[in-house]
Design an enzyme around this catalytic site. Structure first.
Site, PDB file in Angstrom:
ATOM      1  N   ASN A  72     -12.087 -11.919   0.820  1.00 42.66           N
ATOM      2  CA  ASN A  72     -10.848 -11.580   1.423  1.00 42.66           C
ATOM      3  C   ASN A  72     -10.348 -10.300   0.541  1.00 42.66           C
ATOM      4  O   ASN A  72     -10.240 -10.208  -0.413  1.00 42.66           O
ATOM      5  CB  ASN A  72      -9.740 -12.506   1.396  1.00 42.66           C
ATOM      6  CG  ASN A  72      -8.638 -12.338   2.348  1.00 42.66           C
ATOM      7  OD1 ASN A  72      -8.773 -11.475   3.208  1.00 42.66           O
ATOM      8  ND2 ASN A  72      -7.637 -13.306   2.287  1.00 42.66           N
ATOM      9  N   TYR A 113       2.535  -5.100   8.690  1.00 42.73           N
ATOM     10  CA  TYR A 113       2.866  -6.182   7.908  1.00 42.73           C
ATOM     11  C   TYR A 113       3.819  -6.156   7.037  1.00 42.73           C
ATOM     12  O   TYR A 113       4.473  -5.346   6.640  1.00 42.73           O
ATOM     13  CB  TYR A 113       1.429  -6.438   7.082  1.00 42.73           C
ATOM     14  CG  TYR A 113       1.602  -7.512   6.035  1.00 42.73           C
ATOM     15  CD1 TYR A 113       1.264  -8.867   6.438  1.00 42.73           C
ATOM     16  CD2 TYR A 113       2.053  -7.514   4.757  1.00 42.73           C
ATOM     17  CE1 TYR A 113       1.246  -9.993   5.412  1.00 42.73           C
ATOM     18  CE2 TYR A 113       2.021  -8.584   3.768  1.00 42.73           C
ATOM     19  CZ  TYR A 113       1.586  -9.829   4.127  1.00 42.73           C
ATOM     20  OH  TYR A 113       1.860 -10.615   3.195  1.00 42.73           O
ATOM     21  N   GLU A 122       6.884 -14.294   6.733  1.00 42.35           N
ATOM     22  CA  GLU A 122       5.656 -13.369   6.685  1.00 42.35           C
ATOM     23  C   GLU A 122       5.620 -12.626   8.057  1.00 42.35           C
ATOM     24  O   GLU A 122       5.518 -13.800   9.050  1.00 42.35           O
ATOM     25  CB  GLU A 122       4.628 -13.929   5.993  1.00 42.35           C
ATOM     26  CG  GLU A 122       3.383 -13.100   6.016  1.00 42.35           C
ATOM     27  CD  GLU A 122       2.235 -13.733   5.092  1.00 42.35           C
ATOM     28  OE1 GLU A 122       1.715 -13.123   4.202  1.00 42.35           O
ATOM     29  OE2 GLU A 122       1.975 -14.917   5.535  1.00 42.35           O
ATOM     30  N   TYR A 124       3.539 -10.131  11.087  1.00 37.77           N
ATOM     31  CA  TYR A 124       2.406  -9.293  11.447  1.00 37.77           C
ATOM     32  C   TYR A 124       2.838  -8.627  12.888  1.00 37.77           C
ATOM     33  O   TYR A 124       3.224  -9.500  13.905  1.00 37.77           O
ATOM     34  CB  TYR A 124       1.351 -10.060  11.573  1.00 37.77           C
ATOM     35  CG  TYR A 124       0.635 -10.859  10.372  1.00 37.77           C
ATOM     36  CD1 TYR A 124      -0.433 -10.258   9.426  1.00 37.77           C
ATOM     37  CD2 TYR A 124       1.209 -12.010  10.197  1.00 37.77           C
ATOM     38  CE1 TYR A 124      -0.752 -11.100   8.386  1.00 37.77           C
ATOM     39  CE2 TYR A 124       1.061 -12.611   8.675  1.00 37.77           C
ATOM     40  CZ  TYR A 124      -0.200 -11.934   8.051  1.00 37.77           C
ATOM     41  OH  TYR A 124      -0.534 -12.849   6.746  1.00 37.77           O
ATOM     42  N   GLU A 223      -7.336  -5.284   6.769  1.00 36.84           N
ATOM     43  CA  GLU A 223      -7.659  -6.523   6.087  1.00 36.84           C
ATOM     44  C   GLU A 223      -9.006  -7.124   6.703  1.00 36.84           C
ATOM     45  O   GLU A 223      -9.585  -6.853   7.815  1.00 36.84           O
ATOM     46  CB  GLU A 223      -6.652  -7.605   6.377  1.00 36.84           C
ATOM     47  CG  GLU A 223      -6.944  -8.948   5.541  1.00 36.84           C
ATOM     48  CD  GLU A 223      -5.838  -9.852   5.409  1.00 36.84           C
ATOM     49  OE1 GLU A 223      -6.017 -10.917   4.770  1.00 36.84           O
ATOM     50  OE2 GLU A 223      -4.637  -9.462   6.036  1.00 36.84           O
TER      51      GLU A 223
END
Length: 293
Positions: A72, A113, A122, A124, A223
């Site tokens: 990741n 983000y 959180e 997005y 990402e």
């Protein structure tokens, strides 16, 4: 596969997390991490377990990055507002603009983000992806919003006892995901756009999502998960006076979408819909993205 929420956060002002604040609880000793501030922009590169080959070369409001054979990986740049301890409405009319050459090869996405605190959230705003549209089937549908010539699906998902900005915690994730991706897999996508971030926040609030917390950050994030790829972020700007310009519509649940997708402007690419994007895709779920974080 859930692209891991990246619990690494931009902390340039503070210590600099590009979206990656320095959260000791997030990165293990084996993780590869590089953070800083350049030209007033916070940035971070994070590579889980230091696996594969990665790079990030930041400039003042720009960066290049690449990744291969990783678990990741993320590279992001933006603004950290943590020291202000203010709600997004107090900070101003937040607008992010970007000019990016994005080449995903597999599971990857490009998004705005960030986090809020009190409550911990959180979030997005997803502009494009590779071979998997986040957040998959995870979470609840909360409607749609049309902004800047694109229509986004709004979703809410939950993370339980997962690493976060403030250590291990249970918290919601809020999503705006374009109905039509601005990128295609296995090719270089020329993406340029304006995102009225505050208007996404307004839409989430109207959908019943709690956006009353203090804003931690707003960043452009590239990402990848178990994939290869590269990006040339030629420019990213974050303003709080609405100067990024160009919101075409901020009406809640407006179904009309202007046909000004960047790929149509530049390459005449077809508007691949959700079903086309997902044909033959693996059933990767969000939890896979977060494993090991």
């Amino acid at each position: 596969m859930k692209l891991k929420g990246i619990q690494k956060i931009i902390g340039g002002t503070v210590s600099a997390m590009m979206i990656a604040a320095s959260i000791p609880a997030v990165a293990s000793a084996a993780d590869q991490q590089d953070r800083g501030n350049i030209g007033g922009y916070d940035y971070e590169m994070w590579n889980q377990n230091g696996q594969g080959q990665v790079s990030m070369n930041p400039g003042a409001g720009s960066f290049t990055c690449s990744w291969s054979n990783i678990e990741n990986f993320l590279a992001r740049m933006g603004k950290n507002y943590d020291s202000q301890k203010q709600n997004y409405k107090q900070i101003g009319n937040i607008v992010l603009t970007y000019d990016v050459e994005y080449t995903p090869r597999g599971n990857s996405y490009m998004c705005v983000y960030g986090w809020t605190r009190n409550p911990l959230v959180e979030y997005y705003i997803v502009e494009g992806w590779g071979d998997w549209r986040p957040p998959g089937n995870d979470g609840e549908n909360k409607g749609t919003v049309s902004l800047n010539g694109n229509t986004y699906d709004i979703r809410k998902s939950m993370r339980y006892n997962q690493p976060s900005l403030d250590g291990t915690a249970t918290f919601p994730q809020y999503w705006s995901v374009r109905q039509t991706s601005g990128s295609a897999n296995n090719q270089t996508n020329y993406m340029k756009g304006t995102i009225d971030v505050s208007k996404h926040f307004d839409a989430w609030s109207q959908a019943g999502l709690d956006m009353s917390g203090t804003l931690y950050e707003v960043s452009l994030n590239i990402e990848g998960y178990r994939s290869n790829g590269q990006a040339n972020v030629k420019s990213v700007t974050v303003s709080t006076d609405g100067s990024g310009g160009g919101a075409s519509s901020n009406d809640w649940n407006q179904g009309q979408e202007q046909n000004n997708d960047w790929n149509n402007w530049n390459n005449g690419q077809q508007n691949n819909d959700w079903n086309n994007w997902n044909n033959g895709q693996q059933n990767n779920d969000w939890n896979n993205w977060n494993n090991g974080q």
